[in-house]
Design a protein around this motif. Sequence first.
Motif, PDB file in Angstrom:
ATOM      1  N   GLY A  41       1.495   3.760   3.423  1.00  0.00           N
ATOM      2  CA  GLY A  41       1.308   4.207   4.787  1.00  0.00           C
ATOM      3  C   GLY A  41       2.519   4.036   5.697  1.00  0.00           C
ATOM      4  O   GLY A  41       2.427   4.261   6.901  1.00  0.00           O
ATOM      5  N   LYS A  42       3.665   3.667   5.101  1.00  0.00           N
ATOM      6  CA  LYS A  42       4.857   3.448   5.911  1.00  0.00           C
ATOM      7  C   LYS A  42       6.019   4.292   5.397  1.00  0.00           C
ATOM      8  O   LYS A  42       5.996   4.807   4.277  1.00  0.00           O
ATOM      9  CB  LYS A  42       5.245   1.975   5.891  1.00  0.00           C
ATOM     10  CG  LYS A  42       4.207   1.048   6.506  1.00  0.00           C
ATOM     11  CD  LYS A  42       4.696  -0.382   6.532  1.00  0.00           C
ATOM     12  CE  LYS A  42       3.678  -1.295   7.182  1.00  0.00           C
ATOM     13  NZ  LYS A  42       4.143  -2.712   7.236  1.00  0.00           N
ATOM     14  N   GLY A  43       7.044   4.412   6.231  1.00  0.00           N
ATOM     15  CA  GLY A  43       8.250   5.097   5.810  1.00  0.00           C
ATOM     16  C   GLY A  43       9.111   4.191   4.946  1.00  0.00           C
ATOM     17  O   GLY A  43       8.949   2.968   4.948  1.00  0.00           O
ATOM     18  N   PRO A  44      10.050   4.756   4.190  1.00  0.00           N
ATOM     19  CA  PRO A  44      10.945   3.933   3.353  1.00  0.00           C
ATOM     20  C   PRO A  44      11.807   3.015   4.217  1.00  0.00           C
ATOM     21  O   PRO A  44      12.313   3.427   5.264  1.00  0.00           O
ATOM     22  CB  PRO A  44      11.806   4.980   2.643  1.00  0.00           C
ATOM     23  CG  PRO A  44      11.033   6.250   2.717  1.00  0.00           C
ATOM     24  CD  PRO A  44      10.298   6.189   4.016  1.00  0.00           C
TER      25      PRO A  44
ATOM     26  N   GLN B  37       7.538  14.362   1.567  1.00  0.00           N
ATOM     27  CA  GLN B  37       7.113  13.494   0.471  1.00  0.00           C
ATOM     28  C   GLN B  37       5.678  13.869   0.120  1.00  0.00           C
ATOM     29  O   GLN B  37       4.745  13.517   0.839  1.00  0.00           O
ATOM     30  CB  GLN B  37       7.221  12.011   0.854  1.00  0.00           C
ATOM     31  CG  GLN B  37       6.928  11.078  -0.303  1.00  0.00           C
ATOM     32  CD  GLN B  37       7.113   9.624   0.056  1.00  0.00           C
ATOM     33  OE1 GLN B  37       6.955   9.224   1.214  1.00  0.00           O
ATOM     34  NE2 GLN B  37       7.451   8.799  -0.944  1.00  0.00           N
ATOM     35  N   ILE B  90       3.636  13.950   3.535  1.00  0.00           N
ATOM     36  CA  ILE B  90       4.244  13.108   4.562  1.00  0.00           C
ATOM     37  C   ILE B  90       5.583  13.733   4.909  1.00  0.00           C
ATOM     38  O   ILE B  90       6.372  14.066   4.014  1.00  0.00           O
ATOM     39  CB  ILE B  90       4.456  11.671   4.062  1.00  0.00           C
ATOM     40  CG1 ILE B  90       3.121  11.039   3.679  1.00  0.00           C
ATOM     41  CG2 ILE B  90       5.163  10.834   5.123  1.00  0.00           C
ATOM     42  CD1 ILE B  90       3.265   9.699   2.982  1.00  0.00           C
ATOM     43  N   LEU B  92       9.122  13.166   6.946  1.00  0.00           N
ATOM     44  CA  LEU B  92       9.915  12.029   7.389  1.00  0.00           C
ATOM     45  C   LEU B  92      11.217  12.482   8.042  1.00  0.00           C
ATOM     46  O   LEU B  92      11.915  13.351   7.522  1.00  0.00           O
ATOM     47  CB  LEU B  92      10.263  11.132   6.195  1.00  0.00           C
ATOM     48  CG  LEU B  92       9.089  10.409   5.540  1.00  0.00           C
ATOM     49  CD1 LEU B  92       9.385  10.153   4.067  1.00  0.00           C
ATOM     50  CD2 LEU B  92       8.805   9.106   6.254  1.00  0.00           C
ATOM     51  N   SER B 106       8.709   6.352  10.457  1.00  0.00           N
ATOM     52  CA  SER B 106       7.486   5.903   9.787  1.00  0.00           C
ATOM     53  C   SER B 106       6.706   7.060   9.169  1.00  0.00           C
ATOM     54  O   SER B 106       5.766   6.839   8.423  1.00  0.00           O
ATOM     55  CB  SER B 106       6.603   5.141  10.764  1.00  0.00           C
ATOM     56  OG  SER B 106       6.357   5.945  11.896  1.00  0.00           O
ATOM     57  N   GLY B 107       7.108   8.286   9.480  1.00  0.00           N
ATOM     58  CA  GLY B 107       6.497   9.428   8.829  1.00  0.00           C
ATOM     59  C   GLY B 107       5.316  10.025   9.577  1.00  0.00           C
ATOM     60  O   GLY B 107       4.674   9.367  10.403  1.00  0.00           O
ATOM     61  N   ARG B 109       1.822  11.941   8.559  1.00  0.00           N
ATOM     62  CA  ARG B 109       0.923  12.273   7.449  1.00  0.00           C
ATOM     63  C   ARG B 109       0.085  13.480   7.834  1.00  0.00           C
ATOM     64  O   ARG B 109      -0.769  13.387   8.705  1.00  0.00           O
ATOM     65  CB  ARG B 109       0.046  11.062   7.117  1.00  0.00           C
ATOM     66  CG  ARG B 109       0.797  10.042   6.331  1.00  0.00           C
ATOM     67  CD  ARG B 109       0.383   8.619   6.637  1.00  0.00           C
ATOM     68  NE  ARG B 109       1.340   7.696   6.081  1.00  0.00           N
ATOM     69  CZ  ARG B 109       2.492   7.364   6.657  1.00  0.00           C
ATOM     70  NH1 ARG B 109       2.821   7.863   7.818  1.00  0.00           N
ATOM     71  NH2 ARG B 109       3.316   6.535   6.076  1.00  0.00           N
TER      72      ARG B 109
END
Lengths: 112, 113
Positions: A41-44, B37, B90, B92, B106-107, B109
């Motif tokens: 649920g998070k970005g890299p 992603q 996702i 980003l 944080s993307g 979704r």
Amino acid sequence: GENVEQHPSTLSVQEGDSAVIKCTYSDSASNYFPWYKQELGKGPQLIIDIRSNVGEKKDQRIAVTLNKTAKHFSLHITETQPEDSAVYFCAAKGAGSYQLTFGKGTKLSVIP
Amino acid sequence: SAVISQKPSRDICQRGTSLTIQCQVDSQVTMMFWYRQQPGQSLTLIATANQGSEATYESGFVIDKFPISRPNLTFSTLTVSNMSPEDSSIYLCSVGTENYGYTFGSGTRLTVV
């Protein structure tokens, strides 16, 4: 263009053991190699990186090694903890390029 | 390192509609990128957002489907147009700096129904 292969795709280790993830790249001119941790649920998140003029870099429990001759680099995590469980991605940036090419990721599970 | 604020964090959209995703950076950056992603997959670069000029798209991505704006060095938007369920992913935002490497937001979704 650049091609990055990452192994293994999944890795399970016992808490306290070490984990090693390996990547190979195709472009010998690549000069920057970051590693990212992505939690659900998070970005890299960038955890460590290395440039082509350095063979090894360490930050507490995390280290990265680079072998330019063999065109591969590895992430080493020592004394693993449950919170290290995540998906890890390696990447490479070619010389003269601003773009990162990513590996397919490794799902690391640390078993308490 | 640069701090990225990306909005919305998630959305559920009807097929055929469009969604615009915003990316705000707390400092001026030259390099800004948009990635996709897909579920359980790695990151695929959609395009490089260029300030003051048209974005540079990667193979397989076109401007009509993913229009991008970059009005200044701290802000960019990505629109996903005429959405279908295959666009569920996702998305980003990422920025690159010489000293701090590449940072990701944080993307967003996106689910298309």
